[in-house]
Design a protein around this motif. Structure first.
Motif, PDB file in Angstrom:
ATOM      1  N   PHE A 129       0.870  -1.181   0.000  1.00 35.17           N
ATOM      2  CA  PHE A 129       0.000   0.000   0.000  1.00 35.17           C
ATOM      3  C   PHE A 129       0.904   1.227   0.000  1.00 35.17           C
ATOM      4  O   PHE A 129       1.736   1.395   0.893  1.00 35.17           O
ATOM      5  CB  PHE A 129      -0.905  -0.018   1.234  1.00 35.17           C
ATOM      6  CG  PHE A 129      -1.831   1.162   1.325  1.00 35.17           C
ATOM      7  CD1 PHE A 129      -2.773   1.396   0.341  1.00 35.17           C
ATOM      8  CD2 PHE A 129      -1.752   2.050   2.393  1.00 35.17           C
ATOM      9  CE1 PHE A 129      -3.630   2.484   0.417  1.00 35.17           C
ATOM     10  CE2 PHE A 129      -2.601   3.139   2.475  1.00 35.17           C
ATOM     11  CZ  PHE A 129      -3.543   3.355   1.486  1.00 35.17           C
ATOM     12  N   GLY A 138       3.267  12.700   6.593  1.00 38.46           N
ATOM     13  CA  GLY A 138       2.335  11.584   6.438  1.00 38.46           C
ATOM     14  C   GLY A 138       1.157  11.703   7.379  1.00 38.46           C
ATOM     15  O   GLY A 138       0.096  11.124   7.125  1.00 38.46           O
ATOM     16  N   ILE A 376       4.105   5.308  15.539  1.00 39.39           N
ATOM     17  CA  ILE A 376       4.175   6.213  14.383  1.00 39.39           C
ATOM     18  C   ILE A 376       3.280   5.754  13.226  1.00 39.39           C
ATOM     19  O   ILE A 376       2.494   6.535  12.691  1.00 39.39           O
ATOM     20  CB  ILE A 376       5.643   6.344  13.906  1.00 39.39           C
ATOM     21  CG1 ILE A 376       6.492   6.989  15.007  1.00 39.39           C
ATOM     22  CG2 ILE A 376       5.721   7.156  12.608  1.00 39.39           C
ATOM     23  CD1 ILE A 376       7.976   7.025  14.731  1.00 39.39           C
ATOM     24  N   GLY A 379      -0.662   6.497  11.870  1.00 38.63           N
ATOM     25  CA  GLY A 379      -0.938   7.737  12.598  1.00 38.63           C
ATOM     26  C   GLY A 379      -0.154   7.815  13.889  1.00 38.63           C
ATOM     27  O   GLY A 379      -0.242   6.918  14.727  1.00 38.63           O
TER      28      GLY A 379
END
Ligand code: FAD
Length: 402
Positions: A129, A138, A376, A379
């Motif tokens: 992914f 991110g 991390i 999220g």
């Protein structure tokens, strides 16, 4: 007697645990020291036995050859499998394939299912992914530069991603790319597109070394570039602009999967800590377990792991009953809380093992390195704490923008 589906799954758990103990734990020593590809023949045999036992791909609906478990039920299975780093792979429910299977089962066209989902379900292919980009935070997933522009019957993808986990050896990537830059709602600009890794223009730059790991062939985290990478428009998953909606659907249950895997890791590390504390003598007849600090870790660890499990099961039940959107704050709460419990439990287990805890003689050092990322990936803690806190403070009339 309450014969709920969950009770039926509870009856399965000893079977899974016995299988892992008998067949899989013995492979851990090689897993820690040798390239993953060298383990594939032995793991293949384990996978065949799991299929024969009818325990394969437990997260999937029956129609795809899975066990048709609810999320609450699969959570219990995931805890059991989490007790060894090989558990989820042997049962074909390892990340990121599990998330891709769930998304494909829900959103893929019949043709996409045949080409991409079925090989994953059979365990013949792996996938990845590809969303996070090195140039953008991110934790703000709506901010990305990768584009997929339409050209006739194709999308032309250009962009730069990293931490595309398991890209090495994957047959295809599910890529998040901006297809609708003009959309007013920034969460409606990106789409998910299936990109076979053999497509010209898909290039792995490197497997990023993480926490002392040079980047193995299984748990790789790849930096990837997409350079005029052309795929048919029929590779779009769902509808254009729905990339985030699909990602949210994936990440809610995905966080439950991770959290219960972490609870499984905690249980194994906790057992190892207690075992070591009971056997290791500081002087003749004086075990490490006689020290109050260790007793405190035993008591606190027990309370924290049990609390973590209950919170995750409560969240899974809410998702089963009301869907992931209704459980948004519960999902954030377990994500940071269980990741924190995991760090504490692993740290104490390493400490009790002394120098041995740093070696590859036990699985602890592997988990200690690899699971620092738990705070991390999917999220960071801070983002999830903000979701929980804002949800609570809103009830006190506090207005906070995201
Ligand atoms: C092991 C691992 C596997 C991964 N696998 C994948 C994968 O398969 N596919 C994929 O696309 N991505 C993957 N990722 C990427 C992951 O999703 C991102 O790392 C994550 O979303 C955080 O983004 P970032 O690293 O850019 O950190 P940034 O967004 O740059 O944040 C850095 C730090 O800032 C702090 N912070 C961020 N936002 C806030 C805020 N709102 N308030 C306060 N503090 C804040 C946090 O401490 C955070 O750690 C993976 C990451 C890891 C570590």
């Amino acid at each position: 007697m309450n014969d709920s589906p969950t009770d039926r799954v509870r009856a399965l758990l000893p079977k899974i645990r016995d299988f892992l103990r008998a067949e899989v734990y013995a492979l851990e020593a090689d897993f820690l020291r040798r390239p993953f590809r060298e383990l594939l023949p032995a793991l293949g045999q384990c996978r065949a036995r799991v299929k024969a036992l009818g325990l394969w791909a437990p997260h999937l609906p029956d129609e795809y050859g899975g066990m048709g478990l609810s999320l609450s039920e699969f959570a219990l299975v995931s805890e059991e499998l989490g007790r060894t780093p090989l558990g989820h792979y042997v049962f074909n429910c390892q990340a990121p394939d599990i998330g891709n299977m769930e998304v494909l089962a829900r959103h893929a066209t019949p043709g996409q299912k045949e080409a991409y989902l079925r090989p994953l379900v059979r365990g013949e292919a792996r996938s990845c992914f590809s969303m996070t980009e090195p140039e953008h935070a991110g934790s703000n997933p709506a901010w990305m530069s990768t584009t997929a522009l339409k050209d006739g019957s194709e999308y032309v993808i250009n962009g730069h991603k990293w931490f595309t986990s398991s890209a090495e050896g994957a047959a295809f990537a599910v890529v998040m790319a901006v297809t609708n830059p003009e959309a007013e709602n920034r969460y409606r600009r990106a789409s998910q597109i299936i990109v076979p890794t053999s497509t010209p223009g898909f290039r792995i730059v490197r497997n990023i070394p993480v926490m002392g790991d040079a980047g193995s062939d299984y748990a790789s985290h790849a930096e990837v570039v997409y350079e005029d990478c052309r795929v048919p428009r029929s590779n779009l998953l769902g509808r254009e602009g729905e990339g985030f909606l699909i990602a949210q659907e994936r990440l809610g249950p995905g966080r439950v999967h991770h959290c219960m895997r972490w609870v499984g890791i905690c249980e194994r590390a906790f057992e190892m800590m207690c075992e070591r504390a009971a056997r290791r003598e500081l002087s003749p007849g004086v075990p490490l377990a006689s020290r109050q600090t260790v007793q405190e870790w035993v008591a606190e660890g027990r309370a924290e792991i049990d609390a973590a499990r209950l919170l995750v099961l409560r969240t899974a039940a809410k998702i089963d009953a009301e869907g992931p959107a209704a459980a948004r704050e519960d999902i954030s709460l377990i994500k940071f809380f269980v990741a924190g419990v995991l760090q504490k439990v692993l740290d104490r287990a390493v400490q009790v093992h002394g120098a041995m805890g740093l070696t590859e003689d036990t699985v602890l050092s592997y988990w200690f390195r690899h699971e620092r990322g738990a705070r991390i990936y999917d999220g960071p803690d801070e983002v999830h704490k903000a979701v929980v806190a804002r949800g609570i403070l809103r009830k006190y009339g506090v207005k906070l923008s995201v």
